[in-house]
Write an enzyme that holds these catalytic residues in place. Structure first.
Site, mmCIF file in Angstrom:
data_model
loop_
_atom_site.group_PDB
_atom_site.id
_atom_site.type_symbol
_atom_site.label_atom_id
_atom_site.label_comp_id
_atom_site.label_asym_id
_atom_site.label_seq_id
_atom_site.Cartn_x
_atom_site.Cartn_y
_atom_site.Cartn_z
ATOM 1 N N SER A 1 12.130 -0.260 -40.574
ATOM 2 C CA SER A 1 12.076 1.198 -40.382
ATOM 3 C C SER A 1 11.077 1.774 -41.383
ATOM 4 O O SER A 1 10.670 1.089 -42.324
ATOM 5 C CB SER A 1 13.468 1.774 -40.672
ATOM 6 N N TYR B 1 21.617 2.025 -45.262
ATOM 7 C CA TYR B 1 20.547 1.760 -44.277
ATOM 8 C C TYR B 1 19.257 1.366 -45.005
ATOM 9 O O TYR B 1 18.577 0.412 -44.606
ATOM 10 C CB TYR B 1 20.365 3.010 -43.440
#
Ligand code: NAD
Length: 283
Positions: free
Chosen positions: A142, A155
């Site tokens: 990401s 995350y």
């Protein structure tokens, strides 16, 4: 160039979003697909769309956090298809909570799916590629594997770890025909925030507010993300950034490796979601 036509491509988390977009684009380019997910109905819908394109597809119900199940899946692919050529480790979830509120249970949930799921998918399929002498492993990190943001510690940990693991593997595979790509999407309009765990998961409005804030800011469609990923695979790109937002964040991190947060998180809310700090979303 990695040849796509006629190759067997595995995509995890293919029932929705980026996984579905990538599987459909691989099908359009002539790949044979073996797609997996936990979501039976979503997986069947992706398979229907792949069949409509005219590509062969098999579906597997698979929890990527279950190591034995991932190895059994790889064994079945070896037995029925003669091994994988392209593996896209895409399945992922998000968690939204500050470090002082984050429970170990939720932290482990994110790490088990996002990080360990990617490690299992890589290590289970790598021997098949080594036996063939060729292949391509694609791990989805990401932009939050490039910068960190408040409420995303779990995350961020998973996505930075994916990047570290994938870059190490790439160095190890240098000089072989096994290619390795790390994908860093910016905001892609998918279900990731709607499916995220929130600190107060009973507060449906917090979830809906965060999800609609994310929908407004996410710039790229899953179809476009799929095209960028498959172009990156075809061109053997080690690093695949998706969206102008990902490119800007990447540059911001290089120019201001410590102080990027001063520009991005000014107190009036996050530029990533337009929300106050407590309602930021995952990318
Ligand atoms: N949407 C974004 O803005 C964005 C940005 C950067 C990175 N990503 C990453 O892209 C990947 C795909 O996310 P998305 O945005 O398409 O989200 P999504 O929620 O639309 O799709 C994720 C898919 O993963 C599946 N999944 C979840 N847990 C699983 C498990 N344990 N085993 C197997 N499948 C499982 C879900 O059922 C779903 O089909 C994730 O790794 C995510 O972190 C997304």
């Amino acid at each position: 160039m990695t040849e796509i036509k006629g190759k067997l491509a595995i995509v995890t988390g293919a029932a929705s979003g980026i996984g579905r977009g990538t599987a459909l684009e691989l099908a359009r380019r002539g790949a044979r697909l073996a797609i997996s997910d936990l979501d039976r109905a979503g997986l069947a819908e992706t398979a229907k769309r792949i069949e409509a394109i005219g590509a062969p597809v098999t579906t597997y119900l698979l929890d990527v956090a279950d190591r034995d199940a991932v190895y059994a899946f790889a064994q079945e692919i070896e037995t029925t298809h003669g091994g994988a050529d392209i593996v896209v480790n895409n399945a992922g979830v998000a968690q939204i909570a500050r470090v002082d509120e984050l429970t170990y249970e939720d932290f482990e949930w994110v790490m088990n799916i996002d990080f360990w799921g990617m490690v299992y998918g890589t290590k289970a399929f790598l021997p098949q590629m080594q036996a063939k002498g060729a292949g391509h492993i694609v791990n989805v990190s990401s932009v939050f594997g490039i910068i960190s943001v408040p409420t995303q510690a779990a995350y961020n940990s998973a996505k930075f770890a994916i990047r570290g693991f994938t870059e190490a593997l790439r160095h190890e595979m240098k000089g072989t025909q096994i290619k390795v790509s790390c994908v860093h999407p910016g905001g892609i309009k998918t279900n990731i925030v709607r499916n995220a765990r929130f600190l107060q998961s009973t507060q449906a409005t917090a979830r809906e507010d965060a999800a609609s804030g994310f929908d407004k800011l996410a710039m790229t469609t899953p179809e476009k993300a799929g095209r960028v990923i498959v172009n990156g695979i075809a061109k053997n790109k080690p690093r695949i950034l998706i969206g102008i937002d990902a490119k800007i964040i990447d540059w911001m991190q290089r120019l201001m490796p410590v102080s990027y947060g001063r520009i991005m998180f000014r107190g009036e809310g996050s530029p990533l979601t337009g929300q106050a700090d407590t309602g930021e979303t995952a990318q």
